[in-house]
Write an enzyme that holds these catalytic residues in place. Structure first.
Site, PDB file in Angstrom:
ATOM      1  N   SER A  56       0.848  -1.326  -0.026  1.00 43.24           N
ATOM      2  CA  SER A  56      -0.104   0.229   0.103  1.00 43.24           C
ATOM      3  C   SER A  56       0.968   1.269  -0.198  1.00 43.24           C
ATOM      4  CB  SER A  56      -0.937  -0.126   1.089  1.00 43.24           C
ATOM      5  OG  SER A  56      -1.324   1.198   1.687  1.00 43.24           O
ATOM      6  N   TYR A 116      -1.967  -0.943  10.280  1.00 39.70           N
ATOM      7  CA  TYR A 116      -1.274  -1.536   8.717  1.00 39.70           C
ATOM      8  C   TYR A 116      -1.215  -0.565   9.021  1.00 39.70           C
ATOM      9  CZ  TYR A 116      -3.549  -0.746   4.497  1.00 39.70           C
ATOM     10  OH  TYR A 116      -4.224  -1.526   2.849  1.00 39.70           O
TER      11      TYR A 116
HETATM   12  P1  NAD Z   1     -11.570  -6.320  -0.364  1.00 34.22           P
HETATM   13  O1  NAD Z   1     -12.130  -6.168   1.224  1.00 34.22           O
HETATM   14  O2  NAD Z   1     -12.059  -5.942  -1.316  1.00 34.22           O
HETATM   15  O3  NAD Z   1     -10.777  -7.366  -0.433  1.00 34.22           O
HETATM   16  C1  NAD Z   1      -9.916  -8.600   0.989  1.00 34.22           C
HETATM   17  C2  NAD Z   1      -9.865  -9.493   0.572  1.00 34.22           C
HETATM   18  O4  NAD Z   1      -9.538 -10.120   0.668  1.00 34.22           O
HETATM   19  C3  NAD Z   1     -11.682 -10.463   0.052  1.00 34.22           C
HETATM   20  O5  NAD Z   1     -10.982 -11.593  -1.054  1.00 34.22           O
HETATM   21  C4  NAD Z   1     -11.597 -11.149   1.664  1.00 34.22           C
HETATM   22  O6  NAD Z   1     -12.712 -12.089   1.902  1.00 34.22           O
HETATM   23  C5  NAD Z   1     -10.345 -11.621   1.673  1.00 34.22           C
HETATM   24  N1  NAD Z   1      -9.995 -12.104   3.065  1.00 34.22           N
HETATM   25  C6  NAD Z   1     -10.106 -11.295   4.505  1.00 34.22           C
HETATM   26  N2  NAD Z   1      -9.861 -11.492   5.756  1.00 34.22           N
HETATM   27  C7  NAD Z   1      -9.226 -12.961   5.209  1.00 34.22           C
HETATM   28  C8  NAD Z   1      -9.207 -13.635   5.925  1.00 34.22           C
HETATM   29  N3  NAD Z   1      -8.896 -14.000   7.115  1.00 34.22           N
HETATM   30  N4  NAD Z   1      -8.492 -14.914   5.039  1.00 34.22           N
HETATM   31  C9  NAD Z   1      -8.600 -14.984   3.641  1.00 34.22           C
HETATM   32  N5  NAD Z   1      -9.182 -13.545   3.036  1.00 34.22           N
HETATM   33  C10 NAD Z   1      -9.576 -12.745   3.296  1.00 34.22           C
HETATM   34  O7  NAD Z   1     -10.007  -5.869  -0.521  1.00 34.22           O
HETATM   35  P2  NAD Z   1      -9.394  -5.024  -1.498  1.00 34.22           P
HETATM   36  O8  NAD Z   1      -9.944  -3.174  -1.374  1.00 34.22           O
HETATM   37  O9  NAD Z   1      -9.451  -5.237  -2.854  1.00 34.22           O
HETATM   38  O10 NAD Z   1      -7.873  -4.667  -1.305  1.00 34.22           O
HETATM   39  C11 NAD Z   1      -7.145  -6.563  -1.943  1.00 34.22           C
HETATM   40  C12 NAD Z   1      -5.552  -5.322  -0.384  1.00 34.22           C
HETATM   41  O11 NAD Z   1      -5.152  -4.317  -1.466  1.00 34.22           O
HETATM   42  C13 NAD Z   1      -5.454  -5.566   0.868  1.00 34.22           C
HETATM   43  O12 NAD Z   1      -4.418  -6.317   0.982  1.00 34.22           O
HETATM   44  C14 NAD Z   1      -5.365  -3.959   1.025  1.00 34.22           C
HETATM   45  O13 NAD Z   1      -4.754  -3.645   1.942  1.00 34.22           O
HETATM   46  C15 NAD Z   1      -4.772  -3.567   0.000  1.00 34.22           C
HETATM   47  N6  NAD Z   1      -4.447  -2.013  -1.324  1.00 34.22           N
HETATM   48  C16 NAD Z   1      -6.181  -1.171  -0.391  1.00 34.22           C
HETATM   49  C17 NAD Z   1      -6.236  -0.756  -1.514  1.00 34.22           C
HETATM   50  C18 NAD Z   1      -7.508   0.488  -2.084  1.00 34.22           C
HETATM   51  O14 NAD Z   1      -7.479   1.477  -2.191  1.00 34.22           O
HETATM   52  N7  NAD Z   1      -8.767  -0.596  -2.212  1.00 34.22           N
HETATM   53  C19 NAD Z   1      -5.294   0.444  -1.471  1.00 34.22           C
HETATM   54  C20 NAD Z   1      -3.648   0.001  -1.348  1.00 34.22           C
HETATM   55  C21 NAD Z   1      -4.573  -0.918  -0.586  1.00 34.22           C
END
Ligand code: NAD
Length: 262
Positions: A142, A155
Protein backbone atom coordinates in the site's frame (compact mmCIF):
# COMPACT_ATOMS: atom_id res chain seq x y z
CA UNK A 1 3.56 -15.82 -21.14
CA UNK A 2 5.74 -18.63 -22.37
CA UNK A 3 4.05 -21.62 -20.67
CA UNK A 4 0.98 -22.28 -18.56
CA UNK A 5 1.68 -20.89 -15.12
CA UNK A 6 -0.22 -21.49 -11.90
CA UNK A 7 -1.07 -18.43 -9.83
CA UNK A 8 -2.29 -18.36 -6.23
CA UNK A 9 -3.93 -15.10 -5.21
CA UNK A 10 -4.88 -14.76 -1.53
CA UNK A 11 -8.05 -12.83 -0.68
CA UNK A 12 -9.34 -13.01 -4.23
CA UNK A 13 -13.14 -13.15 -3.98
CA UNK A 14 -13.48 -9.40 -4.44
CA UNK A 15 -11.74 -6.14 -5.24
CA UNK A 16 -8.06 -6.07 -6.16
CA UNK A 17 -7.47 -9.81 -5.68
CA UNK A 18 -10.30 -10.80 -8.01
CA UNK A 19 -9.11 -8.21 -10.54
CA UNK A 20 -5.61 -9.71 -10.48
CA UNK A 21 -7.08 -13.21 -10.87
CA UNK A 22 -9.08 -12.07 -13.91
CA UNK A 23 -5.98 -10.49 -15.50
CA UNK A 24 -3.80 -13.56 -14.96
CA UNK A 25 -6.60 -15.89 -16.16
CA UNK A 26 -6.95 -13.76 -19.32
CA UNK A 27 -3.19 -14.29 -19.86
CA UNK A 28 -3.73 -18.07 -19.76
CA UNK A 29 -2.64 -18.79 -16.19
CA UNK A 30 -4.35 -21.41 -14.10
CA UNK A 31 -5.69 -19.66 -11.04
CA UNK A 32 -6.30 -20.50 -7.38
CA UNK A 33 -8.83 -18.19 -5.74
CA UNK A 34 -8.93 -17.90 -1.96
CA UNK A 35 -10.78 -16.40 0.95
CA UNK A 36 -11.76 -17.60 4.43
CA UNK A 37 -15.37 -18.50 3.47
CA UNK A 38 -16.58 -21.70 1.77
CA UNK A 39 -19.75 -20.64 -0.04
CA UNK A 40 -21.21 -21.79 -3.34
CA UNK A 41 -20.60 -18.33 -4.84
CA UNK A 42 -16.87 -18.60 -4.00
CA UNK A 43 -16.60 -21.81 -6.05
CA UNK A 44 -18.86 -20.30 -8.74
CA UNK A 45 -16.30 -17.49 -9.23
CA UNK A 46 -13.69 -20.11 -10.12
CA UNK A 47 -16.08 -21.81 -12.57
CA UNK A 48 -16.81 -18.42 -14.14
CA UNK A 49 -13.08 -17.76 -14.71
CA UNK A 50 -12.74 -21.21 -16.28
CA UNK A 51 -15.56 -20.68 -18.74
CA UNK A 52 -14.54 -17.08 -19.59
CA UNK A 53 -10.85 -17.78 -20.15
CA UNK A 54 -10.50 -21.51 -20.91
CA UNK A 55 -8.09 -22.03 -18.03
CA UNK A 56 -8.32 -24.18 -14.89
CA UNK A 57 -9.43 -22.38 -11.76
CA UNK A 58 -10.24 -23.61 -8.28
CA UNK A 59 -11.36 -21.94 -5.09
CA UNK A 60 -9.57 -23.01 -1.91
CA UNK A 61 -10.87 -21.75 1.44
CA UNK A 62 -8.09 -20.85 3.89
CA UNK A 63 -8.08 -18.31 6.69
CA UNK A 64 -5.03 -16.10 6.20
CA UNK A 65 -5.00 -15.27 9.92
CA UNK A 66 -3.91 -18.88 10.61
CA UNK A 67 -0.33 -19.93 9.84
CA UNK A 68 -1.14 -23.58 9.14
CA UNK A 69 -3.96 -22.66 6.73
CA UNK A 70 -1.65 -20.28 4.81
CA UNK A 71 0.90 -23.05 4.33
CA UNK A 72 -1.79 -25.64 3.53
CA UNK A 73 -3.17 -23.35 0.81
CA UNK A 74 0.13 -23.53 -1.06
CA UNK A 75 0.36 -27.30 -0.50
CA UNK A 76 -3.16 -27.89 -1.83
CA UNK A 77 -2.56 -25.64 -4.85
CA UNK A 78 0.64 -27.55 -5.68
CA UNK A 79 -1.16 -30.89 -5.21
CA UNK A 80 -3.81 -29.77 -7.72
CA UNK A 81 -1.58 -28.10 -10.33
CA UNK A 82 1.90 -29.58 -9.76
CA UNK A 83 3.52 -26.34 -8.56
CA UNK A 84 2.94 -22.69 -7.71
CA UNK A 85 4.65 -20.32 -10.15
CA UNK A 86 3.07 -17.02 -9.17
CA UNK A 87 2.11 -16.09 -5.61
CA UNK A 88 0.16 -12.88 -5.05
CA UNK A 89 -0.27 -12.00 -1.38
CA UNK A 90 -3.31 -9.75 -1.43
CA UNK A 91 -5.56 -10.61 1.55
CA UNK A 92 -5.89 -7.65 3.84
CA UNK A 93 -8.14 -5.94 6.37
CA UNK A 94 -8.18 -2.49 7.96
CA UNK A 95 -9.13 -0.94 11.31
CA UNK A 96 -8.87 2.73 12.21
CA UNK A 97 -8.41 4.00 15.81
CA UNK A 98 -5.98 6.13 17.82
CA UNK A 99 -3.01 4.06 18.95
CA UNK A 100 -3.91 4.29 22.64
CA UNK A 101 -7.40 2.96 21.91
CA UNK A 102 -6.43 0.46 19.20
CA UNK A 103 -7.97 -2.90 20.20
CA UNK A 104 -5.22 -5.51 20.71
CA UNK A 105 -7.25 -8.17 18.93
CA UNK A 106 -7.56 -5.90 15.84
CA UNK A 107 -3.79 -5.28 15.95
CA UNK A 108 -3.14 -9.04 16.06
CA UNK A 109 -5.60 -9.76 13.23
CA UNK A 110 -4.16 -7.06 10.95
CA UNK A 111 -0.56 -8.17 11.54
CA UNK A 112 -1.58 -11.81 10.96
CA UNK A 113 -3.65 -11.30 7.79
CA UNK A 114 -1.76 -8.38 6.20
CA UNK A 115 1.82 -9.43 7.06
CA UNK A 116 2.36 -12.87 8.62
CA UNK A 117 0.20 -14.64 6.00
CA UNK A 118 2.66 -13.46 3.33
CA UNK A 119 5.56 -14.90 5.33
CA UNK A 120 3.82 -18.28 5.62
CA UNK A 121 2.70 -18.55 1.99
CA UNK A 122 6.14 -17.43 0.76
CA UNK A 123 7.89 -19.93 3.04
CA UNK A 124 5.74 -22.71 1.57
CA UNK A 125 6.04 -21.54 -2.05
CA UNK A 126 9.78 -20.75 -2.27
CA UNK A 127 10.92 -24.42 -2.31
CA UNK A 128 8.52 -25.04 -5.23
CA UNK A 129 9.89 -22.04 -7.11
CA UNK A 130 13.47 -23.15 -6.43
CA UNK A 131 12.65 -26.60 -7.82
CA UNK A 132 11.02 -25.07 -10.90
CA UNK A 133 13.83 -22.51 -11.32
CA UNK A 134 11.28 -19.73 -11.91
CA UNK A 135 8.89 -17.82 -9.73
CA UNK A 136 7.11 -14.58 -9.08
CA UNK A 137 6.10 -13.25 -5.66
CA UNK A 138 3.97 -10.13 -5.78
CA UNK A 139 2.92 -8.63 -2.47
CA UNK A 140 0.09 -6.13 -2.44
CA UNK A 141 1.32 -3.58 0.07
CA UNK A 142 0.00 0.00 0.00
CA UNK A 143 1.06 3.63 -0.08
CA UNK A 144 0.95 2.94 3.66
CA UNK A 145 3.91 0.59 3.16
CA UNK A 146 5.98 3.69 2.38
CA UNK A 147 4.31 6.46 4.35
CA UNK A 148 1.97 6.75 7.34
CA UNK A 149 -1.40 8.19 8.26
CA UNK A 150 -2.75 8.75 11.76
CA UNK A 151 -5.03 6.12 13.33
CA UNK A 152 -3.75 3.29 11.12
CA UNK A 153 -0.93 1.99 13.35
CA UNK A 154 -1.47 -1.72 12.66
CA UNK A 155 -2.08 -1.32 8.92
CA UNK A 156 0.92 0.97 8.42
CA UNK A 157 3.14 -1.36 10.48
CA UNK A 158 1.99 -4.43 8.56
CA UNK A 159 2.40 -2.82 5.15
CA UNK A 160 5.88 -1.48 5.99
CA UNK A 161 6.66 -5.04 7.08
CA UNK A 162 5.43 -6.39 3.74
CA UNK A 163 7.84 -4.07 1.90
CA UNK A 164 10.73 -5.29 4.07
CA UNK A 165 9.75 -8.94 3.62
CA UNK A 166 9.62 -8.38 -0.14
CA UNK A 167 13.20 -7.03 -0.22
CA UNK A 168 14.51 -9.94 1.87
CA UNK A 169 12.87 -12.60 -0.29
CA UNK A 170 14.21 -10.90 -3.43
CA UNK A 171 17.76 -11.08 -2.08
CA UNK A 172 17.34 -14.75 -1.16
CA UNK A 173 16.06 -15.55 -4.68
CA UNK A 174 19.07 -13.71 -6.11
CA UNK A 175 21.49 -15.65 -3.87
CA UNK A 176 19.88 -18.88 -5.09
CA UNK A 177 20.58 -17.82 -8.71
CA UNK A 178 17.10 -18.73 -9.92
CA UNK A 179 14.85 -16.75 -12.24
CA UNK A 180 12.54 -15.70 -9.45
CA UNK A 181 11.62 -12.20 -8.31
CA UNK A 182 9.77 -10.66 -5.39
CA UNK A 183 8.19 -7.24 -5.60
CA UNK A 184 5.56 -5.16 -3.86
CA UNK A 185 2.82 -3.04 -5.36
CA UNK A 186 1.89 0.03 -3.31
CA UNK A 187 -1.53 1.31 -4.34
CA UNK A 188 -3.09 4.51 -3.13
CA UNK A 189 -6.88 4.43 -3.15
CA UNK A 190 -8.27 1.85 -5.57
CA UNK A 191 -11.94 1.81 -6.48
CA UNK A 192 -13.12 -1.49 -4.97
CA UNK A 193 -16.48 -2.42 -3.39
CA UNK A 194 -14.84 -1.72 -0.01
CA UNK A 195 -13.97 1.84 -1.06
CA UNK A 196 -17.43 2.35 -2.65
CA UNK A 197 -18.98 1.64 0.76
CA UNK A 198 -16.59 4.13 2.39
CA UNK A 199 -17.68 6.80 -0.12
CA UNK A 200 -21.34 6.24 0.80
CA UNK A 201 -20.53 6.41 4.53
CA UNK A 202 -18.59 9.65 4.06
CA UNK A 203 -21.42 11.17 1.97
CA UNK A 204 -23.78 10.60 4.90
CA UNK A 205 -21.26 11.71 7.55
CA UNK A 206 -20.30 14.96 5.76
CA UNK A 207 -23.64 15.61 3.99
CA UNK A 208 -21.73 15.97 0.71
CA UNK A 209 -22.33 14.64 -2.80
CA UNK A 210 -20.26 11.84 -4.22
CA UNK A 211 -17.93 14.03 -6.29
CA UNK A 212 -17.17 16.34 -3.35
CA UNK A 213 -16.49 13.41 -0.98
CA UNK A 214 -14.19 11.77 -3.53
CA UNK A 215 -12.18 14.96 -4.15
CA UNK A 216 -12.09 16.52 -0.67
CA UNK A 217 -12.11 13.49 1.64
CA UNK A 218 -11.16 10.24 -0.08
CA UNK A 219 -8.53 11.52 -2.51
CA UNK A 220 -7.22 14.44 -0.47
CA UNK A 221 -3.73 12.87 -0.43
CA UNK A 222 -3.83 11.48 -3.98
CA UNK A 223 -2.64 14.41 -6.14
CA UNK A 224 -4.25 13.25 -9.41
CA UNK A 225 -7.60 13.16 -7.54
CA UNK A 226 -8.36 9.93 -9.38
CA UNK A 227 -8.74 6.41 -8.04
CA UNK A 228 -6.53 3.64 -9.34
CA UNK A 229 -8.53 0.74 -10.80
CA UNK A 230 -8.33 -2.98 -10.13
CA UNK A 231 -7.52 -3.42 -13.83
CA UNK A 232 -4.47 -1.18 -13.45
CA UNK A 233 -3.22 -3.22 -10.47
CA UNK A 234 -3.77 -6.39 -12.50
CA UNK A 235 -1.76 -4.82 -15.31
CA UNK A 236 1.20 -4.21 -12.99
CA UNK A 237 1.08 -7.85 -11.83
CA UNK A 238 0.98 -8.94 -15.47
CA UNK A 239 4.06 -6.78 -16.18
CA UNK A 240 5.94 -8.17 -13.15
CA UNK A 241 5.24 -11.69 -14.43
CA UNK A 242 6.54 -10.87 -17.92
CA UNK A 243 10.12 -11.27 -19.20
CA UNK A 244 10.43 -7.44 -19.31
CA UNK A 245 10.50 -7.55 -15.48
CA UNK A 246 13.11 -10.30 -15.11
CA UNK A 247 15.57 -7.86 -13.50
CA UNK A 248 12.99 -6.01 -11.41
CA UNK A 249 13.23 -7.49 -7.93
CA UNK A 250 13.10 -6.30 -4.35
CA UNK A 251 11.34 -3.09 -5.24
CA UNK A 252 7.99 -1.41 -4.74
CA UNK A 253 5.86 -0.02 -7.54
CA UNK A 254 3.63 2.83 -6.42
CA UNK A 255 0.22 3.15 -8.08
CA UNK A 256 -0.92 6.10 -6.04
CA UNK A 257 -1.53 9.09 -8.30
CA UNK A 258 1.53 10.84 -6.86
CA UNK A 259 0.71 10.36 -3.13
CA UNK A 260 4.25 9.31 -2.16
CA UNK A 261 5.86 11.99 -4.37
CA UNK A 262 4.71 14.65 -1.93
P1 NAD B 1 -11.48 -6.28 -0.33
O1 NAD B 1 -12.07 -6.22 1.04
O2 NAD B 1 -12.36 -5.99 -1.52
O3 NAD B 1 -10.77 -7.67 -0.56
C1 NAD B 1 -10.06 -8.31 0.46
C2 NAD B 1 -10.07 -9.78 0.20
O4 NAD B 1 -9.37 -10.42 1.28
C3 NAD B 1 -11.48 -10.38 0.14
O5 NAD B 1 -11.53 -11.38 -0.85
C4 NAD B 1 -11.62 -10.99 1.52
O6 NAD B 1 -12.55 -12.05 1.55
C5 NAD B 1 -10.20 -11.46 1.77
N1 NAD B 1 -9.90 -11.71 3.17
C6 NAD B 1 -10.14 -10.93 4.25
N2 NAD B 1 -9.75 -11.56 5.37
C7 NAD B 1 -9.26 -12.76 4.98
C8 NAD B 1 -8.72 -13.87 5.69
N3 NAD B 1 -8.65 -13.89 7.01
N4 NAD B 1 -8.33 -14.95 4.97
C9 NAD B 1 -8.43 -14.96 3.62
N5 NAD B 1 -8.93 -13.94 2.91
C10 NAD B 1 -9.34 -12.85 3.59
O7 NAD B 1 -10.24 -5.27 -0.30
P2 NAD B 1 -9.35 -4.63 -1.47
O8 NAD B 1 -9.63 -3.19 -1.42
O9 NAD B 1 -9.48 -5.38 -2.73
O10 NAD B 1 -7.88 -4.86 -0.85
C11 NAD B 1 -7.03 -5.93 -1.25
C12 NAD B 1 -5.60 -5.64 -0.79
O11 NAD B 1 -5.16 -4.40 -1.35
C13 NAD B 1 -5.44 -5.51 0.73
O12 NAD B 1 -4.23 -6.07 1.14
C14 NAD B 1 -5.42 -4.00 0.92
O13 NAD B 1 -4.72 -3.63 2.09
C15 NAD B 1 -4.69 -3.57 -0.33
N6 NAD B 1 -4.92 -2.16 -0.69
C16 NAD B 1 -6.17 -1.72 -1.02
C17 NAD B 1 -6.35 -0.39 -1.37
C18 NAD B 1 -7.70 0.16 -1.78
O14 NAD B 1 -7.84 1.39 -1.91
N7 NAD B 1 -8.71 -0.66 -2.02
C19 NAD B 1 -5.27 0.48 -1.35
C20 NAD B 1 -3.99 -0.01 -0.98
C21 NAD B 1 -3.84 -1.34 -0.67
Amino acid sequence: MTSIRTAVITGSTSGIGLGIARTLASDGCNVVLNSFTDRKEDHDLASQLESEHGIKAIYLPADMSRAEECRALIGKAAAEFGTVDILVNNAGIQHVAPVEEFPADKWDAIIAINLSSAFHTIAAAVPLMKTAGWGRVVNIASAHGLTASPYKSAYVSAKHGVVGLTKTVALEFAEARIAATANAICPGYVLTPLVENQIEDQMKAHKMGRAEVVEKIMLARQPTREFATVGQIGGIVRFLCSPAADQITGTSISVDGGWTAM
